[in-house]
Write a protein that holds these residues in place. Structure first.
Motif, PDB file in Angstrom:
ATOM      1  N   HIS A  18       0.833  -1.197   0.000  1.00 16.85           N
ATOM      2  CA  HIS A  18       0.000   0.000   0.000  1.00 16.85           C
ATOM      3  C   HIS A  18       0.866   1.245   0.000  1.00 16.85           C
ATOM      4  N   PHE A  19       1.907   1.202   0.798  1.00 16.20           N
ATOM      5  CA  PHE A  19       2.784   2.357   0.895  1.00 16.20           C
ATOM      6  C   PHE A  19       3.537   2.587  -0.418  1.00 16.20           C
ATOM      7  N   ASP A  20       4.043   1.501  -1.014  1.00 13.32           N
ATOM      8  CA  ASP A  20       4.791   1.621  -2.269  1.00 13.32           C
ATOM      9  C   ASP A  20       3.910   2.143  -3.401  1.00 13.32           C
ATOM     10  N   LEU A  21       2.696   1.648  -3.461  1.00 15.23           N
ATOM     11  CA  LEU A  21       1.835   1.963  -4.602  1.00 15.23           C
ATOM     12  C   LEU A  21       1.030   3.246  -4.397  1.00 15.23           C
ATOM     13  N   ASN A  22       0.898   3.654  -3.143  1.00 16.07           N
ATOM     14  CA  ASN A  22       0.123   4.862  -2.853  1.00 16.07           C
ATOM     15  C   ASN A  22       0.726   5.570  -1.639  1.00 16.07           C
ATOM     16  N   PRO A  23       1.945   6.121  -1.841  1.00 18.96           N
ATOM     17  CA  PRO A  23       2.712   6.664  -0.705  1.00 18.96           C
ATOM     18  C   PRO A  23       1.986   7.795   0.022  1.00 18.96           C
ATOM     19  N   ASP A  24       1.180   8.572  -0.701  1.00 18.49           N
ATOM     20  CA  ASP A  24       0.499   9.695  -0.054  1.00 18.49           C
ATOM     21  C   ASP A  24      -0.850   9.295   0.531  1.00 18.49           C
ATOM     22  N   GLN A  25      -1.150   8.018   0.420  1.00 20.04           N
ATOM     23  CA  GLN A  25      -2.429   7.497   0.902  1.00 20.04           C
ATOM     24  C   GLN A  25      -3.596   8.286   0.353  1.00 20.04           C
ATOM     25  N   ASP A  26      -3.506   8.554  -0.967  1.00 14.89           N
ATOM     26  CA  ASP A  26      -4.594   9.269  -1.629  1.00 14.89           C
ATOM     27  C   ASP A  26      -5.853   8.418  -1.626  1.00 14.89           C
ATOM     28  N   SER A  27      -6.976   9.096  -1.555  1.00 11.50           N
ATOM     29  CA  SER A  27      -8.239   8.390  -1.686  1.00 11.50           C
ATOM     30  C   SER A  27      -8.445   8.037  -3.146  1.00 11.50           C
TER      31      SER A  27
END
Ligand SMILES: [Zn+2]
Ligand SMILES: [Zn+2]
Length: 135
Positions: A18-27
């Protein structure tokens, strides 16, 4: 139920993916992480804001993201080449069945390595060797 070592490791791998693919934790841009989108037909929907049974669909973007997460974690599982971990991973993806033998599982892991460009010839040779050893 006791949390196994494999489960804890998988949790970590999923978190990392999750962190690698969406580091900014975008919705999710399509559904805002609801997991569902509403395609309302004007005048047919009871409430276009909330959506209704007829127009509510699983969010395609979310499904695609989940798929990438799964492929990312799968790569880690192939690297570990651990049967308990692979078993736990399949269980989590609802693809586990008690009919799967250890040998089949190992052969599958090996096939996974062969099918992924991320693995070197040496790594493929290693996994081929493990399959042989279980014979
Ligand atoms: Zn509707
Ligand atoms: Zn979505």
């Amino acid at each position: 139920m006791k949390i196994s070592k494999e489960n804890a490791l998988l949790d970590r791998l999923f978190d990392e993916a999750h962190f690698d693919l969406n580091p900014d934790q975008d919705s999710c841009p399509d559904c805002g992480d609801e997991g569902y989108v509403h395609d309302c037909i004007d005048g047919f929907c009871q409430d276009a804001e909330v959506g209704c049974e007829d127009c509510t669909r699983r969010c395609v973007e979310c499904a695609r993201f989940e798929q990438s997460i799964r492929r990312h974690v799968e790569l880690d599982v192939l690297r570990f080449m651990s049967l308990p971990l692979a078993k736990e991973f399949l269980r989590r993806c609802n693809q586990w069945s008690n009919k799967i033998t250890e040998r089949a599982l190992l052969a599958n892991l090996h096939a996974g390595r062969v099918g992924r460009k991320e693995f070197s010839d040496q790594e493929r040779a290693d996994s081929a060797c493990w399959v042989e050893c279980l014979l």
